[in-house]
Design a protein around this motif. Structure first.
Motif, mmCIF file in Angstrom:
data_model
loop_
_atom_site.group_PDB
_atom_site.id
_atom_site.type_symbol
_atom_site.label_atom_id
_atom_site.label_comp_id
_atom_site.label_asym_id
_atom_site.label_seq_id
_atom_site.Cartn_x
_atom_site.Cartn_y
_atom_site.Cartn_z
ATOM 1 N N GLU A 173 0.827 -1.206 0.000
ATOM 2 C CA GLU A 173 0.000 0.000 0.000
ATOM 3 C C GLU A 173 0.860 1.254 0.000
ATOM 4 O OE1 GLU A 173 -3.843 -1.902 2.399
ATOM 5 O OE2 GLU A 173 -2.349 -0.684 3.452
ATOM 6 N N LEU A 174 1.950 1.226 0.779
ATOM 7 C CA LEU A 174 2.853 2.380 0.803
ATOM 8 C C LEU A 174 3.507 2.577 -0.556
ATOM 9 C CD1 LEU A 174 4.274 4.642 2.332
ATOM 10 C CD2 LEU A 174 5.994 2.963 3.068
ATOM 11 N N HIS A 180 1.826 6.951 -6.644
ATOM 12 C CA HIS A 180 0.810 7.970 -6.968
ATOM 13 C C HIS A 180 1.394 9.377 -6.837
ATOM 14 C CE1 HIS A 180 -3.333 9.688 -6.945
ATOM 15 N NE2 HIS A 180 -2.766 10.585 -6.163
ATOM 16 N N GLU A 181 2.087 9.636 -5.749
ATOM 17 C CA GLU A 181 2.655 10.975 -5.535
ATOM 18 C C GLU A 181 3.772 11.283 -6.520
ATOM 19 O OE1 GLU A 181 1.240 13.117 -3.685
ATOM 20 O OE2 GLU A 181 -0.206 11.631 -3.001
ATOM 21 N N ARG A 182 4.580 10.272 -6.840
ATOM 22 C CA ARG A 182 5.640 10.488 -7.838
ATOM 23 C C ARG A 182 5.043 10.778 -9.204
ATOM 24 N NH1 ARG A 182 8.320 5.443 -5.241
ATOM 25 N NH2 ARG A 182 9.655 6.393 -3.639
ATOM 26 N N ALA A 183 3.890 10.181 -9.499
ATOM 27 C CA ALA A 183 3.215 10.476 -10.769
ATOM 28 C C ALA A 183 2.761 11.929 -10.823
ATOM 29 C CB ALA A 183 2.023 9.532 -10.950
ATOM 30 N N HIS A 184 2.297 12.468 -9.696
ATOM 31 C CA HIS A 184 1.939 13.884 -9.650
ATOM 32 C C HIS A 184 3.149 14.757 -9.985
ATOM 33 C CE1 HIS A 184 -2.161 13.853 -8.418
ATOM 34 N NE2 HIS A 184 -1.965 13.349 -7.217
ATOM 35 N N LEU A 185 4.277 14.444 -9.387
ATOM 36 C CA LEU A 185 5.472 15.261 -9.621
ATOM 37 C C LEU A 185 5.980 15.105 -11.051
ATOM 38 C CD1 LEU A 185 7.352 14.572 -6.249
ATOM 39 C CD2 LEU A 185 6.188 16.685 -6.914
ATOM 40 N N ARG A 230 0.191 1.141 -12.826
ATOM 41 C CA ARG A 230 1.139 0.473 -13.713
ATOM 42 C C ARG A 230 2.386 0.023 -12.973
ATOM 43 N NH1 ARG A 230 -0.857 4.519 -17.362
ATOM 44 N NH2 ARG A 230 0.797 5.971 -16.796
ATOM 45 N N ARG A 231 2.607 0.542 -11.756
ATOM 46 C CA ARG A 231 3.788 0.198 -10.977
ATOM 47 C C ARG A 231 3.463 -0.584 -9.706
ATOM 48 N NH1 ARG A 231 4.834 4.920 -13.590
ATOM 49 N NH2 ARG A 231 6.956 5.212 -14.391
ATOM 50 N N ALA A 232 2.225 -0.546 -9.290
ATOM 51 C CA ALA A 232 1.824 -1.216 -8.055
ATOM 52 C C ALA A 232 0.459 -1.852 -8.257
ATOM 53 C CB ALA A 232 1.794 -0.211 -6.895
ATOM 54 N N SER A 233 0.000 -2.549 -7.237
ATOM 55 C CA SER A 233 -1.281 -3.233 -7.309
ATOM 56 C C SER A 233 -2.438 -2.236 -7.241
ATOM 57 C CB SER A 233 -1.396 -4.230 -6.154
ATOM 58 O OG SER A 233 -2.719 -4.655 -5.963
ATOM 59 N N ARG A 234 -3.426 -2.410 -8.135
ATOM 60 C CA ARG A 234 -4.620 -1.575 -8.095
ATOM 61 C C ARG A 234 -5.364 -1.762 -6.773
ATOM 62 N NH1 ARG A 234 -6.006 0.111 -13.402
ATOM 63 N NH2 ARG A 234 -8.159 0.485 -12.764
ATOM 64 N N MET A 235 -5.391 -3.007 -6.274
ATOM 65 C CA MET A 235 -6.065 -3.294 -5.025
ATOM 66 C C MET A 235 -5.376 -2.583 -3.856
ATOM 67 S SD MET A 235 -8.645 -4.935 -3.764
ATOM 68 C CE MET A 235 -9.036 -6.205 -4.976
ATOM 69 N N SER A 236 -4.043 -2.580 -3.860
ATOM 70 C CA SER A 236 -3.309 -1.909 -2.787
ATOM 71 C C SER A 236 -3.564 -0.411 -2.798
ATOM 72 C CB SER A 236 -1.804 -2.179 -2.925
ATOM 73 O OG SER A 236 -1.524 -3.552 -2.778
ATOM 74 N N LEU A 237 -3.601 0.171 -3.983
ATOM 75 C CA LEU A 237 -3.868 1.597 -4.081
ATOM 76 C C LEU A 237 -5.282 1.910 -3.621
ATOM 77 C CD1 LEU A 237 -3.015 4.422 -4.907
ATOM 78 C CD2 LEU A 237 -3.657 3.882 -7.264
ATOM 79 N N HIS A 239 -7.069 0.229 -1.412
ATOM 80 C CA HIS A 239 -7.090 0.117 0.051
ATOM 81 C C HIS A 239 -6.473 1.354 0.704
ATOM 82 C CE1 HIS A 239 -7.435 -4.578 0.078
ATOM 83 N NE2 HIS A 239 -8.582 -3.975 -0.176
ATOM 84 N N SER A 240 -5.376 1.843 0.151
ATOM 85 C CA SER A 240 -4.727 3.022 0.733
ATOM 86 C C SER A 240 -5.625 4.250 0.634
ATOM 87 C CB SER A 240 -3.386 3.280 0.046
ATOM 88 O OG SER A 240 -3.574 3.673 -1.297
ATOM 89 N N LEU A 241 -6.372 4.366 -0.464
ATOM 90 C CA LEU A 241 -7.291 5.501 -0.603
ATOM 91 C C LEU A 241 -8.379 5.463 0.457
ATOM 92 C CD1 LEU A 241 -7.789 5.742 -4.479
ATOM 93 C CD2 LEU A 241 -6.346 7.150 -3.024
ATOM 94 N N LEU A 242 -8.843 4.273 0.797
ATOM 95 C CA LEU A 242 -9.843 4.153 1.846
ATOM 96 C C LEU A 242 -9.271 4.575 3.196
ATOM 97 C CD1 LEU A 242 -11.542 0.781 0.856
ATOM 98 C CD2 LEU A 242 -12.458 3.087 0.577
ATOM 99 N N HIS A 243 -8.002 4.267 3.437
ATOM 100 C CA HIS A 243 -7.365 4.704 4.680
ATOM 101 C C HIS A 243 -7.282 6.226 4.751
ATOM 102 C CE1 HIS A 243 -6.493 0.704 5.876
ATOM 103 N NE2 HIS A 243 -5.525 0.478 5.005
ATOM 104 N N PHE A 244 -7.039 6.873 3.593
ATOM 105 C CA PHE A 244 -6.834 8.318 3.563
ATOM 106 C C PHE A 244 -8.140 9.101 3.438
ATOM 107 C CE2 PHE A 244 -2.477 7.419 1.595
ATOM 108 C CZ PHE A 244 -1.864 7.483 2.836
#
Length: 309
Positions: A173-174, A180-185, A230-237, A239-244
């Protein structure tokens, strides 16, 4: 002279009705980067059409037949011949005011946004200057119980993650959040947001520009989600969005939990459909749409000028 009302009508039609058409197209979910280009193309086309409408009045075709040093006199004479002395001067003043208003409002809005974003960025960097750094992950660790992650542009970019987020997220998830943040930058999404804010400040009374910051903010989140997936699991991302979801990141920052979280999670959990040949060809053809939108006012003005020749 005929070009002016056509261009003015075109600009107003885009400003008032284009947002509804784009929203109905569902382009944001299918292709967020293309949707970003379309929104900015609509805004640029509307502004360009307004400017050309004013210039089409001030510089009618017949006024450009003389020498450059007599263009102003020729323009006034041309308008006075068509509309009378008072009418010609009034129309010339209105058209000049339109062009001047567009240019001045854009310039003032751009300078205001540049100043405010520079001040906000400097404030972020000052606040994060002395916090702990994780060199391996390339992040600044902020002591706070709320799970928050956001990026700050400038100086190569900086990603800040709270201790609450580090305690809550597992490794996958991390990694998804950091992608995600690196994609913004990498996508320079802060510049896209600044452009949207500039349009809003300059012409926020028009529906197209009033909606621009919110739509672009949502679309850059979707684009960053796609890059992270494209770099990490869609499911992990997801789950992290639900945490945030319930956490409050700094308003000016591009945070992992920004935008419509529910819509983003649903989009990530839905299996991406494989486009068929027809869809792939249509997607590539759609890439020309933004350029066509920007070129439309120029082509219209040129064609009408040729018809008057």
């Amino acid at each position: 002279m005929t070009a002016a009302p056509v261009l003015l009508a075109f600009a107003l039609l885009l400003a008032y009705f284009a947002p509804r058409l784009v929203d109905r197209s569902r382009l944001d979910s299918a292709a967020p980067r293309l949707a970003i280009a379309v929104w900015f193309a609509l805004a640029a086309s509307s502004v360009l059409a307004l400017t050309l409408a004013g210039l089409a009045v001030v510089l009618p075709l017949g006024a450009l037949d003389g020498h450059a040093d007599g263009v102003v006199e020729s323009c006034i004479a041309e308008l006075s011949e068509r509309f009378g002395t008072v009418g010609g001067l009034a129309i010339a003043a209105a058209a000049t005011g339109l062009v001047g208003t567009v240019v001045i409002r854009l310039a003032c809005a751009a300078m205001g946004v540049a100043r405010s974003t520079a001040a906000e960025r400097a404030s972020f960097h000052r606040c994060l200057r002395f916090v702990r750094r994780d060199r391996r992950l390339g992040i600044a660790i902020v002591d706070a119980p709320e799970p928050v992650a956001y990026c700050v542009p400038g100086g190569g970019g900086l990603i800040a993650v709270t201790t609450g987020a580090l305690d809550l997220l597992d490794r996958s998830e991390l990694e998804a959040v950091l992608a995600h943040e690196r994609a913004h930058l990498a996508g320079r999404h802060h510049l896209l947001m600044a452009l949207a804010q500039t349009g809003h400040r300059a012409f926020g009374r028009l529906p197209l520009f009033a909606a621009l910051p919110e739509r672009i903010a949502h679309l850059v989140e979707l684009a960053a989600d796609d890059a992270a997936a494209r770099r990490a699991s869609r499911m992990s991302l997801a789950h992290s969005l639900l945490h945030f979801a319930a956490a409050q990141a700094p308003r000016e920052a591009l945070a992992a939990g920004g935008g419509d979280t529910v819509a983003r999670v649903e989009r990530l959990l839905a299996a991406p459909a494989r486009p068929g040949l027809g869809a792939a060809i249509g997607r590539r053809a759609a890439l020309a749409a933004p350029a066509a939108l920007v070129a439309a006012p120029v082509v219209t003005a040129a064609l009408m000028a040729c018809c008057q020749a």
